[in-house]
Design a protein around this motif. Sequence first.
Motif, mmCIF file in Angstrom:
data_model
loop_
_atom_site.group_PDB
_atom_site.id
_atom_site.type_symbol
_atom_site.label_atom_id
_atom_site.label_comp_id
_atom_site.label_asym_id
_atom_site.label_seq_id
_atom_site.Cartn_x
_atom_site.Cartn_y
_atom_site.Cartn_z
ATOM 1 N N SER A 187 29.711 30.481 49.992
ATOM 2 C CA SER A 187 29.459 29.460 48.970
ATOM 3 C C SER A 187 28.412 28.465 49.438
ATOM 4 O O SER A 187 27.587 28.003 48.647
ATOM 5 C CB SER A 187 30.755 28.731 48.607
ATOM 6 N N GLN A 221 31.591 35.885 44.040
ATOM 7 C CA GLN A 221 33.010 35.662 44.320
ATOM 8 C C GLN A 221 33.748 36.971 44.534
ATOM 9 O O GLN A 221 34.610 37.088 45.415
ATOM 10 C CB GLN A 221 33.652 34.873 43.164
ATOM 11 N N PRO A 229 30.087 23.498 48.597
ATOM 12 C CA PRO A 229 30.824 24.638 49.151
ATOM 13 C C PRO A 229 32.341 24.523 48.987
ATOM 14 O O PRO A 229 33.015 25.508 48.688
ATOM 15 C CB PRO A 229 30.439 24.622 50.629
ATOM 16 N N ARG A 276 34.560 32.786 52.272
ATOM 17 C CA ARG A 276 34.219 32.132 51.000
ATOM 18 C C ARG A 276 33.475 30.816 51.190
ATOM 19 O O ARG A 276 32.509 30.528 50.475
ATOM 20 C CB ARG A 276 35.477 31.917 50.160
ATOM 21 N N SER A 308 33.150 25.103 45.184
ATOM 22 C CA SER A 308 32.852 26.458 44.725
ATOM 23 C C SER A 308 33.805 27.492 45.304
ATOM 24 O O SER A 308 34.104 28.500 44.663
ATOM 25 C CB SER A 308 31.410 26.832 45.095
ATOM 26 N N SER A 309 34.273 27.276 46.529
ATOM 27 C CA SER A 309 35.144 28.267 47.174
ATOM 28 C C SER A 309 36.595 28.139 46.751
ATOM 29 O O SER A 309 37.422 28.986 47.103
ATOM 30 C CB SER A 309 35.057 28.114 48.696
ATOM 31 N N SER A 367 27.752 34.215 39.692
ATOM 32 C CA SER A 367 28.992 33.677 40.256
ATOM 33 C C SER A 367 30.050 34.759 40.399
ATOM 34 O O SER A 367 30.752 34.830 41.422
ATOM 35 C CB SER A 367 29.515 32.544 39.370
#
Length: 410
Positions: free
Chosen positions: A345, A333, A124, A341, A127-128, A329
Motif C-alpha cells: 500500500s 488488494q 498506507p 499489505r 489503504s491496508s 485497487s
Amino acid sequence: MSDAPPSIYRPRDLHLFVTSRFISTAAMQIQSVAIGWQIYDMERSALSLGLVGLCQFLPIFLLTLPAGDITDRFNQRRVYSLAAGIQALCSALFLGLSLLTPHTAWPFYVVLVLFGAARGFAGPSGSSLLPFLVPPERLSRAIAYSSSVFTTAVISGPALGGFLYALGPVPVYALCIAFFIGAALIVSGLGGRRFKPEETQATRFERVAEGVTFVRSRPVVFGAISLDLFAVLLGGATALLPIFARDILHVGPIGLGFLRSAPALGAFLTALYLTRWPIQRHVGAKMFAAVAVFGVATIVFGLSTLFPLSLAALFILGASDMVSVNVRSSLIQLSTPDQMRGRVSSVSMLFIGASNELGEFESGTTAALFGTVPAVVLGGVGTLLVVALWMRFFPPLRRVDKFSDVAVPV
C-alpha cells in the motif's frame, strides 16, 4: 496470522471505516479549496499553486515507504489515528495563520509540509485496513462502496468549502479540525481481523525493499500502479482550477467549488454503478480504456471556455478515473498477501498518492512556462501516449480477464 477467521464479517466495521473515510476526505477537500484560493489570492501565480503540491509531495515521498513498514509491524488503526490527529493540528495552524491575515504564502507552505508528512502515514495505514474488515469474496464490492463514499466526500467537500469560504477561512478550518479528530476516533475503535506480523530478523531497509521488490516482480501490480502514476502526473489539472475559475471561466470561489466537485460527481455515480454491477470480465482492457477517456476529457477541459462544457469534461474525467481506480485497487488488494499489505500500500501511495502532489507541481510549473491552457492540453496528450506505451510494455495487465485470476489465498 490473525486472531479471527477470515470469514468473519461485521458490516458495522465497514460502515464505520467508510464514515471515517468520508469525513477525513471531505476535510481535505474543503481545506484544499481554502488553501488554493488564499495562496493564489496572495501570490497570483501558477507556480505558487504548484508549490502547494510540491510541499506535500516531498514528505510523502520520503515517509510513505517507511510508513508502510510501520503499518505492517504495528496496529494500522493506531498509526492512522495518530496521522489524522496531526492533520487536525495542521488545520488548527491554518486557522491561526488566517486570523493573522498574512501577506505572504510561505507560512502556509511550512504547514503543508507537516500535513504532507501526516498524509504519508495516513495513506498506507488506511489503504491496508479494508481487507481486514471484509472477506476476500466481498472485497471488490467493498472497494466500490468505499469509493462511492469517498467520491461523495470529494463532491460535497469542495462545494461546501467554496460556500464556507464566502464566510471567510476560519469556518473552513474549524470544520476541518472537527472532521479529522472524528476520523481518528472512529478508526481507533474499529474491530475486524487483527494481523500479527511474522517474526523476522530483517532490517527496516530490507523490509521496505521487500515491498518494492514484491511490486516490481508482479507485472500486473506494477503496470497498474505505474499507469495510474503517469496518468495522474500528466493529466491532472486540479492544481490549476483556481486560475480557470478566476481568469478563464470567471466564476469565482463558488464556481471553483463546483469545478472541484464535478469530477467527483462523475466518480460517485460510476462507483454506485460498480457497487451494484461490478466489473466481471476484461478488467485489464477496461482499465486502459478508462485511462484513455481520462486523457481525452482532460484535453476537452483545457480547451473549453464555457463553464457548462468544462463541468461536463470534468464529470467524464472523474467517471473514467473511478473505473481505473476500482480496477487498480482490486488488482492490488487481491494480489497482495496479508504480511505485505502495508508495504505494498505504501508503494502504491508513493506512486499514486504522491503523484497527485507532484502532478500539481508539474502543472503549475508547465503553466508558468507555457500558459495554463497549453499545460492542461499537453498533459492530456501525454496521458494518451502513456496508455499506448503501457499496453505494449505490460501485456499481462492488458490480458487480465477476471479479478480471481490474480487473487492470492487469505
